[in-house]
Design a protein around this motif. Structure first.
Motif, short mmCIF file in Angstrom:
data_model
loop_
_atom_site.label_atom_id
_atom_site.label_comp_id
_atom_site.label_asym_id
_atom_site.label_seq_id
_atom_site.Cartn_x
_atom_site.Cartn_y
_atom_site.Cartn_z
N GLY A 4 -36.05 8.83 -26.53
CA GLY A 4 -36.19 9.19 -27.95
C GLY A 4 -37.55 9.75 -28.31
N LEU A 5 -38.57 9.52 -27.48
CA LEU A 5 -39.91 10.04 -27.75
C LEU A 5 -40.16 11.41 -27.14
N LEU A 7 -39.98 15.34 -26.57
CA LEU A 7 -39.91 16.38 -27.58
C LEU A 7 -38.90 17.46 -27.21
N ASP A 8 -38.20 17.97 -28.21
CA ASP A 8 -37.27 19.08 -27.99
C ASP A 8 -38.04 20.40 -28.02
N ARG A 12 -39.97 18.37 -31.92
CA ARG A 12 -39.53 17.16 -32.61
C ARG A 12 -38.99 16.16 -31.59
N PRO A 13 -39.24 14.87 -31.79
CA PRO A 13 -38.70 13.86 -30.85
C PRO A 13 -37.17 13.86 -30.87
N TYR A 14 -36.58 13.78 -29.68
CA TYR A 14 -35.12 13.73 -29.59
C TYR A 14 -34.55 12.55 -30.37
N GLY A 15 -35.29 11.48 -30.48
CA GLY A 15 -34.82 10.31 -31.21
C GLY A 15 -34.54 10.55 -32.68
N GLU A 16 -35.09 11.65 -33.23
CA GLU A 16 -34.83 11.97 -34.64
C GLU A 16 -33.46 12.57 -34.85
N LYS A 17 -32.87 13.15 -33.80
CA LYS A 17 -31.57 13.79 -33.99
C LYS A 17 -30.48 13.28 -33.06
N ALA A 19 -28.86 9.72 -31.23
CA ALA A 19 -28.85 8.26 -31.16
C ALA A 19 -28.43 7.84 -29.75
#
Length: 181
Positions: A4-5, A7-8, A12-17, A19
């Protein structure tokens, strides 16, 4: 580093989009992030597949799944299908997959086993008709899922220690590859 940490491509962290609590490999996670999801409403809110009475040959204890347990697991949902007993036998379950695999949440409430072979983890389904009662990664790969999958079973997240991508021998990876969110 937790997935989740990472970055795409936009920073942005993958954990933001996404689950995702576990993924077999980073390359597979990137493939999943780009995969389009099924559209439209699911047929069921919850499909609960439970096998509280495992095959005695496996020497696993039974576990409670009475009215109180069923109510706690299903009460928050409107459209529910509970598959247990003869409906949770592997052959019957796979033969009637269209009645449950479109669920928004697919919950396996079973024992789990870790075997000494390539697809090391398996879900223990109900015994019946002398058939194999283990749902392995190779069985999961035949499914077309669209919802969240919950594996309430010991050893369900295990796979063989390998270099490279173990997505097809790991139950979690197999469910993700079959379309699970």
């Amino acid at each position: 580093l937790p997935f989740g940490l990472l970055l795409d491509e936009d920073g942005r962290p993958y954990g933001e989009k996404l689950a995702v609590t576990g993924v077999p490999s980073l390359p597979f996670a990137l493939v999943l992030a780009q995969r389009p999801r099924a559209q439209g409403p699911a047929a069921l809110d919850l499909a609960l597949i439970a096998a509280p009475e495992p095959d005695p040959a496996l020497q696993l204890p039974s576990f409670p799944l009475g009215p109180d347990e069923r109510k706690r697991l299903t009460e928050p949902f409107e459209r529910v299908r509970v598959l247990t007993g003869a409906e949770a036998v592997k052959a019957a379950l796979l033969a009637k997959r269209e009645t449950w695999m479109d669920a928004r949440i697919l919950h396996f409430f079973t024992h789990g086993l870790e075997e000494r072979e390539e697809d090391a983890a398996a879900l223990v389904l109900a015994p019946g008709g002398g058939e194999d009662c283990l749902l392995r990664a190779r069985d999961v790969m035949t499914l077309k899922l669209r919802g969240i999958v919950v594996l309430s079973a010991c050893s369900a997240g295990r796979g063989p220690l390998r270099l490279g991508d173990d997505q097809f021998v790991h139950l979690g990876g197999a469910f993700l590859d079959a379309g699970a969110r």
